[in-house]
Every structure is written in structure tokens, then in C-alpha cells.
Design a protein around this motif. Structure first.
Motif, short mmCIF file in Angstrom:
data_model
loop_
_atom_site.label_atom_id
_atom_site.label_comp_id
_atom_site.label_asym_id
_atom_site.label_seq_id
_atom_site.Cartn_x
_atom_site.Cartn_y
_atom_site.Cartn_z
N LEU A 281 0.82 -1.21 0.00
CA LEU A 281 0.00 0.00 0.00
C LEU A 281 0.86 1.26 0.00
CD1 LEU A 281 -2.90 -0.93 2.45
CD2 LEU A 281 -2.99 -0.75 -0.04
N ASN A 282 2.11 1.13 0.39
CA ASN A 282 3.02 2.28 0.33
C ASN A 282 3.23 2.77 -1.09
OD1 ASN A 282 3.40 2.40 3.09
ND2 ASN A 282 5.15 1.00 3.06
N GLU A 283 2.99 1.87 -2.07
CA GLU A 283 3.09 2.28 -3.48
C GLU A 283 2.07 3.39 -3.78
OE1 GLU A 283 5.32 1.32 -5.56
OE2 GLU A 283 6.15 -0.48 -4.64
N LEU A 284 0.95 3.35 -3.10
CA LEU A 284 -0.08 4.38 -3.30
C LEU A 284 0.28 5.65 -2.56
CD1 LEU A 284 -3.30 2.18 -2.86
CD2 LEU A 284 -2.02 2.65 -4.95
N ALA A 285 0.77 5.51 -1.35
CA ALA A 285 1.14 6.68 -0.54
C ALA A 285 2.29 7.46 -1.17
CB ALA A 285 1.50 6.25 0.87
N SER A 286 3.30 6.73 -1.64
CA SER A 286 4.49 7.40 -2.16
C SER A 286 4.23 8.17 -3.44
CB SER A 286 5.60 6.36 -2.40
OG SER A 286 5.21 5.45 -3.42
N ARG A 287 3.15 7.83 -4.14
CA ARG A 287 2.83 8.52 -5.39
C ARG A 287 1.81 9.64 -5.20
NH1 ARG A 287 4.37 3.39 -6.71
NH2 ARG A 287 5.43 3.07 -8.72
N GLY A 288 1.45 9.93 -3.97
CA GLY A 288 0.54 11.06 -3.75
C GLY A 288 -0.81 10.69 -3.21
N SER A 289 -0.86 9.73 -2.28
CA SER A 289 -2.13 9.34 -1.64
C SER A 289 -3.16 8.90 -2.68
CB SER A 289 -2.68 10.48 -0.78
OG SER A 289 -1.80 10.79 0.27
N LEU A 290 -2.76 7.96 -3.50
CA LEU A 290 -3.65 7.46 -4.55
C LEU A 290 -4.73 6.55 -3.98
CD1 LEU A 290 -0.99 6.48 -7.26
CD2 LEU A 290 -2.10 8.70 -6.90
N SER A 291 -5.80 6.38 -4.75
CA SER A 291 -6.86 5.42 -4.41
C SER A 291 -6.89 4.35 -5.50
CB SER A 291 -8.22 6.10 -4.34
OG SER A 291 -8.25 7.09 -3.34
N ILE A 292 -7.36 3.15 -5.15
CA ILE A 292 -7.47 2.08 -6.12
C ILE A 292 -8.77 1.34 -5.89
CG2 ILE A 292 -6.18 0.42 -4.71
CD1 ILE A 292 -5.04 -0.68 -7.40
N THR A 293 -9.43 0.92 -6.98
CA THR A 293 -10.66 0.15 -6.88
C THR A 293 -10.65 -0.94 -7.93
OG1 THR A 293 -13.09 0.27 -6.87
CG2 THR A 293 -11.94 1.73 -8.40
N ARG A 294 -11.31 -2.07 -7.63
CA ARG A 294 -11.43 -3.19 -8.57
C ARG A 294 -12.92 -3.48 -8.76
NH1 ARG A 294 -12.33 -6.36 -11.99
NH2 ARG A 294 -11.00 -8.08 -12.69
N PRO A 295 -13.57 -2.71 -9.65
CA PRO A 295 -15.02 -2.87 -9.83
C PRO A 295 -15.36 -4.05 -10.74
CG PRO A 295 -14.22 -1.17 -11.29
CD PRO A 295 -13.03 -1.63 -10.49
N SER A 296 -16.60 -4.48 -10.66
CA SER A 296 -17.10 -5.58 -11.49
C SER A 296 -18.55 -5.30 -11.85
CB SER A 296 -16.99 -6.90 -10.72
OG SER A 296 -17.42 -7.98 -11.51
N LEU A 297 -18.90 -5.53 -13.10
CA LEU A 297 -20.23 -5.18 -13.62
C LEU A 297 -21.39 -5.75 -12.80
CD1 LEU A 297 -22.13 -3.97 -15.79
CD2 LEU A 297 -21.72 -6.03 -17.17
N PRO A 298 -21.37 -7.02 -12.37
CA PRO A 298 -22.55 -7.54 -11.66
C PRO A 298 -22.97 -6.72 -10.46
CG PRO A 298 -21.07 -9.34 -12.25
CD PRO A 298 -20.35 -8.06 -12.59
N HIS A 299 -22.01 -6.08 -9.80
CA HIS A 299 -22.36 -5.30 -8.62
C HIS A 299 -23.07 -3.99 -8.99
CE1 HIS A 299 -18.70 -7.63 -7.10
NE2 HIS A 299 -19.78 -8.19 -6.58
#
Length: 324
Positions: A249-267
Motif C-alpha cells: 500500500l506504500n506504493e499508493l502513498a508514495s505517489r501522492g495518496s492514490l486510491s485504487i478500486t477493482r469494480p465488477s459489472l454484476p455489482h
């Protein structure tokens, strides 16, 4: 007896068998559909190779369009003779006739042909939820969208143009670059000959983009993160090159407090209200000609192995359908 594609084991395209199957009467909440056209999507490959496990033997395919032949007990709003389409599980659209839960169906407007419905519904509903709900894009935004010459990508490029969004697309050849530009991309990057991160920073004057839509996965994941501006959002909605490896998760912090999501159509289409609203939005975009669906590959149902080989080799552009 009718023909269908069945797999008894996972593996390459050769595991798909073209066989006779018995299709009975629909049970409660089900309808029986005779397909006129069948959509082919990369998720079908994931099930065929076992990346997404399922009980075997099984059918394949999550998208189809045709006419209802019979309805089961408790089915409301649909009747024999209705023109319908669907996108989603259960697998089994690679068939001449099948049973399908009525909850998954949408009625087709007269202006939408079976071929267009089978080519557009899964891919178009994917773009609809990505742009309208996962990360609502707005006029003036600049976004990065991988695989811009694929079925989802070409719909996304047109949708972005209609919304006044500047879409930077990535492709794997100069021929696909021309297709993506024609569809509505503002800029297109050939990932085989150009550095994605450098080009995105060039197009955005060093700022990066607020969102990346990535269906490729392993091969593009780190580049996608590096293209984001601080507080940006990574939308990972597929893995055509392989699954994303574990990361800190530090990969997200070090690049500027990024967010990540893994969406899927059925939901996003899990209720009748959500499904009907999303389909209506997509159909309006098509009937208003803001989006033109390019069906660039048609195969007979019996030639599905070739369709999968071409899809996996990235030889296809736009949408691919099977004709039963």
C-alpha cells in the motif's frame, strides 16, 4: 437437441466442444431464449483457462440477444416473442438456445438489432458504470484508458468525446492507433514503441491524470500508477495480461495518496432498477448515434476456438460476435 459450446476441463481454445445439448422448459423465474447473436468477451477466456473457477462441465459466454420462446412461473414483464438481451452470469451464451434468469434480461428497443445488442451490452454497460458511477467523468477531464482499440475502449472513446472528456488511449499497434483516434481519443499512445508514462506527462504538462481505467492488469499496473496525479484513482477492471501481483500500500502513498478500486459489472446491475437505468443510458447513446458499435469480427458458433485465438492474440478490434 440444440448445439452449444461446453468445456469439461480448463485450458486452451481446444477445450471448447461443439456438442448437442438438451434444453428443457424454463423453471421458476427463468425464460428460454433462442439466440440470434452472441457476444465474445475477454472474461470468457478467464473462465475457459480457469482464472475464474467454475464447476465443470460448463457452458461459456455471458452475453447474448434473441427471442424468448417460453417463460417460467413467476416471470413478470416478459413473454414469448419478446426481443431481449443480457450481459452477465450464469455462463452459457455460447449456444443456440438456453435457459436464463429473467432478472438478467433487458428488452430491446426496435432500433437496436440483435447483432448490436450482443456486441454492445456487456462492453457498453461496463463503460456506463465506469464513467457514470465508479469515477464520474465530466467535461474537461483528461483520463487514461488502456486498450483503447478494443471493444470496451472504442465505446469509451466515443462516450468520452460525447461528454467533452479528453481521453488518452493506449494501443498495441499503429493500425489500432488510427482506430482509437477516429473513435474519439484526444491522444493515443502505441505502448509497443512509446513510453506510456512519459507521453502521459507530456500530454498533461507534467500533471498526470486524475483517473486511469486499466483492463490489462499485470503489464500496465505500475505505469498506470505512475501516470496518476496526486489523489488520483486507479480503476483496475480487468487483467488481460495476467493478474496484478501483490503490492505494498506504500506504493499508493508514495505517489501522492492514490486510491485504487477493482469494480465488477454484476455489482452495478444487481437490481432491476440499476440494470434498466444503465441499459437505457447505453441504448440512448447508441440510438442517438453518439456511439457507433463496430462489429469487426463475426464467427460461426462452431468456429469459437478461432475467435478466442484471435482475441488472445490481440488481433481483434472493436466487438466480436458469434452467429448460432
Amino acid at each position: 437437441m440444440v448445439k452449444a459450446i461446453v468445456i469439461s476441463k480448463t485450458g486452451g481454445p481446444e477445450v471448447m466442444e461443439y456438442v448437442d445439448v438438451e434444453v428443457g422448459e424454463p423453471g421458476a423465474g427463468e425464460v428460454r431464449i433462442r439466440h440470434a447473436a452472441i457476444g465474445v468477451n475477454f472474461i470468457d477466456v478467464y473462465f475457459r483457462i480457469g482464472l475464474y473457477p467454475q464447476p465443470l462441465p460448463s457452458g461459456l459466454g455471458q452475453e447474448g440477444a434473441g427471442v424468448i420462446e417460453a417463460v417460467g412461473l413467476g416471470v413478470l414483464g416478459f413473454k414469448p416473442g419478446d426481443r431481449v438481451a443480457y450481459a452477465g452470469r450464469p455462463n452459457g451464451s455460447y449456444s443456440e438456445v438456453r435457459l436464463m434468469p429473467a432478472a438478467m434480461l433487458v428488452k430491446l428497443p426496435d432500433a437496436i438489432s440483435f447483432d448490436i445488442a450482443a456486441a454492445a451490452l456487456l462492453q457498453g454497460l461496463t463503460v456506463q458504470y465506469l464513467f457514470r458511477r465508479t469515477f464520474p467523468v465530466k467535461e474537461g477531464d483528461t483520463i487514461l484508458f488502456h486498450a483503447a482499440a478494443g471493444g470496451v475502449g472504442l465505446i469509451a472513446a466515443q462516450w468520452a468525446r460525447a461528454l467533452g472528456v479528453n481521453m488518452i488511449g493506449t494501443v498495441s499497434s499503429d493500425e489500432k492507433k488510427a482506430l482509437a483516434l477516429a473513435a474519439g481519443c484526444t491522444h493515443v499512445i502505441n505502448s509497443k514503441t512509446e513510453n506510456i508514462v512519459e507521453r502521459v506527462k507530456e500530454f498533461t504538462h507534467g500533471k498526470g491524470v486524475p483517473v486511469v481505467f486499466d483492463s490489462i492488469g499485470k503489464d500496465t499496473f505500475i505505469d498506470s500508477l505512475d501516470c496518476l496525479s496526486p489523489l488520483g484513482t486507479m480503476v483496475s477492471f480487468g487483467s488481460s495480461s495476467g493478474t496484478v501481483p501483490p503490492f505494498s500500500l506504500n506504493e499508493l502513498a508514495s505517489r501522492g495518496s492514490l486510491s485504487i478500486t477493482r469494480p465488477s459489472l454484476p455489482h452495478y446491475i444487481g437490481t432491476r432498477a440499476d440494470l434498466d437505468a444503465a441499459a437505457a443510458d447505453l441504448f440512448q447513446m447508441i440510438t442517438s448515434k453518439k456511439i457507433i458499435i463496430d462489429i469487426n469480427q463475426r464467427y460461426a458458433l462452431s468456429d469459437v476456438a478461432q475467435a478466442h485465438m484471435d482475441l488472445e492474440a490481440r488481433k481483434t478490434t472493436g466487438s466480436t460476435i458469434l452467429i448460432p
